[in-house]
Design an enzyme around this catalytic site. Structure first.
Site, short mmCIF file in Angstrom:
data_model
loop_
_atom_site.label_atom_id
_atom_site.label_comp_id
_atom_site.label_asym_id
_atom_site.label_seq_id
_atom_site.Cartn_x
_atom_site.Cartn_y
_atom_site.Cartn_z
N LYS A 157 0.85 -1.18 0.00
CA LYS A 157 0.00 0.00 0.00
C LYS A 157 0.90 1.24 0.00
O LYS A 157 2.03 1.13 0.45
CB LYS A 157 -0.93 0.00 1.21
CG LYS A 157 -0.20 0.35 2.53
CD LYS A 157 -1.14 0.75 3.63
CE LYS A 157 -0.38 1.46 4.71
NZ LYS A 157 -1.10 1.83 5.88
N ASP A 186 -1.78 -6.67 2.17
CA ASP A 186 -2.26 -5.89 3.31
C ASP A 186 -1.80 -6.71 4.52
O ASP A 186 -2.38 -7.75 4.82
CB ASP A 186 -3.79 -5.76 3.29
CG ASP A 186 -4.27 -4.89 4.44
OD1 ASP A 186 -3.59 -4.86 5.49
OD2 ASP A 186 -5.31 -4.24 4.31
N HIS A 187 -0.74 -6.26 5.16
CA HIS A 187 -0.09 -7.14 6.15
C HIS A 187 -1.03 -7.49 7.30
O HIS A 187 -0.82 -8.47 8.00
CB HIS A 187 1.23 -6.55 6.65
CG HIS A 187 1.07 -5.33 7.47
ND1 HIS A 187 1.04 -4.07 6.93
CD2 HIS A 187 0.92 -5.16 8.80
CE1 HIS A 187 0.88 -3.19 7.89
NE2 HIS A 187 0.80 -3.82 9.04
N HIS A 249 -6.85 -1.51 5.55
CA HIS A 249 -6.96 -2.43 6.69
C HIS A 249 -8.38 -2.53 7.26
O HIS A 249 -8.89 -3.61 7.52
CB HIS A 249 -6.04 -1.99 7.84
CG HIS A 249 -4.64 -1.69 7.42
ND1 HIS A 249 -3.91 -2.53 6.61
CD2 HIS A 249 -3.83 -0.65 7.69
CE1 HIS A 249 -2.71 -2.00 6.42
NE2 HIS A 249 -2.64 -0.87 7.06
N1 NAP Z 1 8.30 1.02 6.26
C1 NAP Z 1 7.26 0.34 6.60
O1 NAP Z 1 7.16 -0.22 7.70
C2 NAP Z 1 6.10 0.17 5.63
C3 NAP Z 1 4.90 -0.39 6.11
C4 NAP Z 1 3.84 -0.59 5.20
C5 NAP Z 1 4.01 -0.22 3.87
N2 NAP Z 1 5.18 0.35 3.45
C6 NAP Z 1 5.30 0.67 2.03
O2 NAP Z 1 6.47 0.03 1.51
C7 NAP Z 1 7.09 0.81 0.53
C8 NAP Z 1 8.54 1.07 0.92
O3 NAP Z 1 8.58 1.80 2.12
P1 NAP Z 1 9.93 2.13 2.89
O4 NAP Z 1 9.52 2.72 4.18
O5 NAP Z 1 10.85 0.96 2.90
O6 NAP Z 1 10.58 3.30 1.96
P2 NAP Z 1 12.04 3.89 2.01
O7 NAP Z 1 12.70 3.61 3.31
O8 NAP Z 1 11.94 5.30 1.54
O9 NAP Z 1 12.83 3.04 0.90
C9 NAP Z 1 12.69 3.27 -0.46
C10 NAP Z 1 13.64 2.37 -1.24
O10 NAP Z 1 13.47 2.64 -2.64
C11 NAP Z 1 14.73 2.89 -3.22
N3 NAP Z 1 14.59 3.86 -4.28
C12 NAP Z 1 13.82 4.99 -4.29
N4 NAP Z 1 13.91 5.60 -5.50
C13 NAP Z 1 14.74 4.85 -6.26
C14 NAP Z 1 15.18 4.92 -7.59
N5 NAP Z 1 14.80 5.92 -8.42
N6 NAP Z 1 16.00 3.96 -8.07
C15 NAP Z 1 16.37 2.94 -7.25
N7 NAP Z 1 16.00 2.80 -5.97
C16 NAP Z 1 15.18 3.74 -5.48
C17 NAP Z 1 15.57 3.44 -2.10
O11 NAP Z 1 16.90 3.17 -2.44
P3 NAP Z 1 18.10 4.25 -2.29
O12 NAP Z 1 17.76 5.04 -1.06
O13 NAP Z 1 19.28 3.40 -2.20
O14 NAP Z 1 18.01 5.08 -3.50
C18 NAP Z 1 15.10 2.58 -0.93
O15 NAP Z 1 15.74 1.34 -0.98
C19 NAP Z 1 6.23 2.09 0.43
O16 NAP Z 1 5.30 1.89 -0.60
C20 NAP Z 1 5.53 2.15 1.76
O17 NAP Z 1 4.30 2.83 1.67
C21 NAP Z 1 6.22 0.54 4.30
#
Ligand code: NAP
Length: 499
Positions: A157, A186-187, A249
């Protein structure tokens, strides 16, 4: 291979075929906090023994440095406890491709890396605005080819921000993958207690006969958080509680608690029934938002043992922001079973307690045999399905106080997962990753589910945008939410459950 999800839940072995898992966004938060621990847990259990994992991100890392990072993640406190040998063995299974999402070279490198693994599972742990680029590049590079094995994609999501954008996104996915290979995660659905909703209802004879408008007065669904917006201010400003929690959710929980029994447990049989619930929700448009919804934002207050700022003072939040951090809805289902029974949904940040639960509130007995005093002290029966914290089920009923004439008090029968079973509850991501590997899509959202949920939510968003008065209330951080929420109850007999 399609599997019976409840049989799977009972721990029957499920061994995925050899596969290559590619995590797009492998340097991000989700990978570190959820995916690596879940994959490591599967590794420890011997599941997915023939899997390679490739991380894909832009950062200046190599396979060597990525392995060192993964190894360090396994030493973190919340990783499953294991020996150094196991941790080293897991780290040796991962590779890294350094590339930007829009660069064809990165995808060429992926193709070269996995010739021995005909099955490919892609995980989009990326910012949502990258979904389209990644999916199109996967397609253009031939990685979505289904002829040698499966090519499957898991997406997180948010899936769009309204009906139109969700549909456009679904089109992008459909251009590269057949619907049955798209796993919209949807975890919440991976949580044991959520899966138990179906088992409780359809695996016991005593609940289903009373699970309808003859016996149920109303149902409450609560997802309360104590945390604020933390570092997600920028994302949250464009989302708000309705999009962030209710669209996905909470409507999923609603569909599980309200659905008809499926004909069997095949993924589509279950999802067909869930979609019917979503389609039966009475729309809430501009004429009804004021009566049927409450939106609010947290102001400064006391939470987590100290003073905390209001939402408008959080990082990357506009000082005059109109985004809701709390939303409550009175949802009506136009169905035979549920006509006239309100489903009261509420979710918010910076509330007094962290809790996720569904409570089914039954009607009072038809006749008050025990006099007015008893009526005042006795509460209607409530069945609470608790997902967080301390997963379990509680049934409250009225019992006679010993000795006194016929005075009664409400008491509870409690079932706690933690003490009833010796087994540890598996992490939601672990369960869902394994499901996706073996091809069991029961606990993932189908396109029409997402569509129906967005249709309902987009109606409310439109209604909120149209109403002349800015319908935003405020509540103190650390409180149980805005007072306005009580007007949704529409009866002096009903109360929101205490947080
Ligand atoms: N975090 C959570 O607990 C959580 C929970 C539910 C859902 N989500 C969903 O999961 C997804 C990821 O979330 P996140 O929190 O892990 O995000 P994040 O910490 O911002 O990580 C984003 C990742 O994408 C990579 N990235 C971004 N732009 C890029 C590009 N142009 N080319 C290559 N790599 C790129 C970044 O790599 P670099 O920084 O190395 O460029 C990084 O590895 C989102 O859709 C979020 O809504 C997250």
């Amino acid at each position: 291979m399609q599997e019976n999800p409840l049989a799977a839940g009972l721990g029957l072995p499920r061994e995925p075929p050899p596969l290559s898992l590619v995590i797009f966004g492998a340097s991000g938060d989700l990978t570190r906090r959820k995916l690596v621990p879940a994959l490591f847990s599967l590794h420890l259990k011997g599941s997915a023994a023939r899997m390679r994992i490739t991380g894909f991100a832009r950062r200046d890392w190599t396979t060597e440095s990525f392995r060192a990072r993964v190894r360090a993640m396994l030493d973190a406190e919340d990783a499953p406890p294991a020996s150094a040998v196991d941790k080293d063995a897991f780290a040796a299974r991962v590779d890294f491709v350094r590339s930007s999402f829009d660069s064809p070279e990165g995808y060429a490198a992926l193709k070269e890396a996995g010739p021995d693994h005909p099955n490919r599972l892609f995980y989009l742990a990326t910012p949502p605005d990258a979904y389209q680029t990644v999916v199109e590049r996967i397609h253009q590079s031939g990685l979505a080819d289904q002829s040698r094995g499966y090519a499957r994609i898991i997406v997180e999501k948010p899936l769009g921000r309204d009906l139109a954008s969700a549909r456009a996104l679904n089109e992008v996915f459909a251009g590269a993958f057949p619907e049955e290979q798209i796993y919209r995660i949807d975890h919440y659905l991976g949580k044991e207690t959520v899966q138990n909703i179906m088992l409780l209802r359809f695996g016991n004879e005593i609940f289903e006969p009373v699970w309808n408008n003859r016996y149920v007065d109303h149902v409450q669904i609560t997802m309360a958080e104590t945390i604020g917006v933390e570092s997600r201010g920028r994302y949250y400003e464009g989302a708000g509680a309705l999009r962030d929690m209710i669209q996905n959710h909470m409507l999923q929980l609603l569909s599980l608690v309200a659905m008809e029994p499926p004909v069997d447990l095949a993924p589509d049989s279950v999802r067909d029934e869930k979609v019917k619930v979503l389609k039966s929700i009475k729309p809430i448009g501009a004429d009804a938002v004021e009566a049927e919804t409450v939106r609010a934002q947290y102001a400064a207050g006391i939470a987590e043992g100290g003073e905390v700022p209001g939402y408008r003072r959080e990082q990357e939040v506009a000082p005059d922001s109109g985004t809701e951090t709390y939303a409550a809805l009175r949802v009506s289902l136009d169905s035979w079973r549920w006509a006239g029974v309100p489903f009261l949904l509420r979710t918010g940040k910076r509330l007094s307690r962290r809790a996720t639960e569904i409570s089914v509130h039954f009607r009072r007995p038809p006749l008050n045999l025990f006099g007015d005093r008893a009526r005042l002290s006795a509460q209607p029966n409530v069945l609470v399905l608790r997902m967080q914290p301390q997963e379990g089920i509680t049934l409250s009923f009225n019992a006679k106080i010993p000795g006194h004439a016929s005075d009664m008090r409400t008491v509870a029968m409690d079932f706690a997962y933690g003490s009833a079973f010796a087994e540890e509850l598996p992490e939601a991501y672990e369960r869902l990753l394994l499901d996706a590997m073996v091809g069991d899509s029961t606990l993932f959202m189908r396109k029409d589910e997402v569509d129906s949920a967005w249709r309902f939510v987009t109606g409310i968003l439109g209604g909120w945008a149209e109403t002349a008065r800015p319908c935003l209330s405020f509540y103190r951080a650390g409180s149980s939410g805005p007072d306005e929420a009580s007007r949704l109850l529409a009866s002096a007999e009903r109360r929101w459950r205490r947080l």
